[in-house]
Design a protein around this motif. Structure first.
Motif, mmCIF file in Angstrom:
data_model
loop_
_atom_site.group_PDB
_atom_site.id
_atom_site.type_symbol
_atom_site.label_atom_id
_atom_site.label_comp_id
_atom_site.label_asym_id
_atom_site.label_seq_id
_atom_site.Cartn_x
_atom_site.Cartn_y
_atom_site.Cartn_z
ATOM 1 N N HIS A 155 0.867 -1.179 0.000
ATOM 2 C CA HIS A 155 0.000 0.000 0.000
ATOM 3 C C HIS A 155 0.902 1.226 0.000
ATOM 4 O O HIS A 155 1.842 1.300 0.795
ATOM 5 N N GLN A 156 0.623 2.169 -0.886
ATOM 6 C CA GLN A 156 1.554 3.299 -1.007
ATOM 7 C C GLN A 156 1.553 4.204 0.217
ATOM 8 O O GLN A 156 2.576 4.775 0.561
ATOM 9 N N LEU A 157 0.439 4.321 0.890
ATOM 10 C CA LEU A 157 0.404 5.220 2.048
ATOM 11 C C LEU A 157 0.916 4.526 3.308
ATOM 12 O O LEU A 157 1.756 5.061 4.029
ATOM 13 N N GLU A 158 0.419 3.333 3.580
ATOM 14 C CA GLU A 158 0.737 2.644 4.844
ATOM 15 C C GLU A 158 1.775 1.530 4.670
ATOM 16 O O GLU A 158 2.018 0.766 5.577
ATOM 17 N N ARG A 159 2.333 1.436 3.492
ATOM 18 C CA ARG A 159 3.342 0.413 3.114
ATOM 19 C C ARG A 159 2.719 -0.964 2.868
ATOM 20 O O ARG A 159 3.031 -1.610 1.909
#
Ligand code: SF4
Ligand code: SF4
Length: 391
Positions: A155-159
């Motif tokens: 996930h780009q925001l939360e990894r």
């Protein structure tokens, strides 16, 4: 209090009998269904239905995992089963999305109806650390118990998006996008997800990692086999085992940090017991047996680095979304997905253009692009910061 148990079961294919067996073994190792749900309860299965993606894309919970859980519950006498999730694009209905992901067919065969995820209701939550209210899907509110069927993905925001983040699909429709505007960075978003998990509290978390997604997740990444099914009552422990298997420090994932801080679970290695069919094993053995250090996930520590304390430098460290013009078909979904009133992305001559000064780097545009045409890049200064200032 005892250690959090996380079960790891190897499953090499989405073949009905193999997945059925893996799910049964995982639940048995955790003490059986009766430890988590009662026969008279209204149980909602909550797969990841981010978008209408075919199962091969590894973007959504595989229908065989969903079906295996449904079958096992039916086999053990659970009658009152429903399913639901709030897809990323609220204009596309839950059943339509489930149909595209292959889950609707399995649900119909098992007689599992859709819960009401098409209507929302505000719930005040004054005790929240970041959120004082949520607008939740009625189907989630009406459930006695939720079983979280999450996907092993980046996930780009939360990894990563694992067990903790999958509860975000209990938030109703466009309120998910609005939540990105209310909680505009990874840290505060992680706090909100912590609050949401305190409120929703799924009883059991089963992670589909037979075919995981690496790279540009949660929709545009690449399928990669991990051949695993993970299960736990502790979503933080479960996510942290996923992190360790892909060589990502669990403490770099905000949902782990706040999940532990708020008492939802633990990511501390010495507080987690890894269970397998051969009995408990150490994390080290689990990683040596099933780990993939080449798994493409954001491992940089720049967001936690020392430069963060110098506020005006933060924009130089933020990872920026960008459009790969050759892959873009000009559908405009990215523009619709931007949660800001004054959009930070707009179409110009049929192609999206960013207003970076307004952009809050929530990556909703990247998340919802159906063509994998949006990626996120790390700035050169962030790369230098990452190399030089470790936490
Ligand atoms: S959603 Fe993707 S394909 Fe559609 S306009 Fe945006 S970048 Fe292009
Ligand atoms: S342009 Fe994309 S990353 Fe920026 S605020 Fe809008 S949706 Fe979020």
């Amino acid at each position: 209090m005892g250690k959090s148990k996380v079960v790891i079961i190897e499953c090499r294919k989405y073949k009905q009998d193999l997945v059925d067996q893996a799910v049964s073994e995982a639940v048995e190792l955790l003490g059986g269904w009766e430890r988590f749900v009662a026969k008279e309860e209204r149980i909602v299965l909550k797969p990841n239905l981010l978008a209408r993606c075919s199962p091969e894309k590894a973007c959504t919970t595989h229908p065989q995992v969903f079906a295996a859980v449904g079958r096992s519950l039916r086999h053990h006498g659970y009658e009152n089963l429903l399913y639901g999730d709030s897809p990323g694009n609220h204009l596309i209905g839950v059943e339509q999305t489930a149909e595209g992901c292959g889950i609707l067919r399995e649900a119909r065969q098992l007689g599992i109806e859709a819960a009401n995820f098409s209507e929302g209701q505000q719930v005040d939550y004054p005790q929240g650390h970041a959120a004082d209210h949520f607008v939740l899907c009625k189907g989630a509110l009406e459930a006695d118990a939720i079983i979280n069927l999450c996907k092993m993905k980046t996930h780009q925001l939360e990894r990563i998006t694992g067990a903790m983040k999958n509860t975000f699909g209990c938030v109703y429709g466009f309120n998910k996008g609005a939540s990105h505007a209310r909680f505009p960075n990874a840290d505060v978003f992680g706090k909100m997800i912590g609050d949401l998990n305190l409120l929703v509290r799924p009883r059991l978390h089963i992670m589909d990692g037979v075919m995981a997604m690496e790279g540009n997740g949660p929709q545009s990444g690449d399928p990669t086999p991990m051949y695993l099914l993970l299960a736990s009552a502790d979503p933080v422990a479960l996510d942290s085992v996923f992190c360790r298997l892909v060589d990502l420090k669990p403490e770099l994932v905000p949902t782990n940090v706040y999940g532990q801080k708020y008492g939802i679970g633990t990511y501390e290695e010495d507080q987690i017991e890894v269970l397998t069919l051969e009995g408990p094993i150490s994390m080290e053995v689990a990683v040596s047996r099933w780990g993939n250090a080449d798994f493409n996930v954001e491992r940089g520590e720049e967001f936690q680095g020392q430069l963060k304390v110098i506020g005006f430098l933060q924009p130089l460290l933020d990872r920026k979304p960008f459009v790969k013009k050759d892959q873009c078909v000009g559908c405009g979904i990215c523009v619709q997905a931007c949660p800001l009133e004054e959009k930070a992305i707009y179409l110009k001559k049929g192609k999206p253009v960013y207003r970076y000064r307004k952009c809050i780097k929530c990556y909703c545009c990247q998340e919802m692009c159906p063509q994998k045409a949006i990626d996120v890049k790390t700035t050169w200064i962030a790369k230098i910061a990452d190399r030089n200032w470790k936490i």
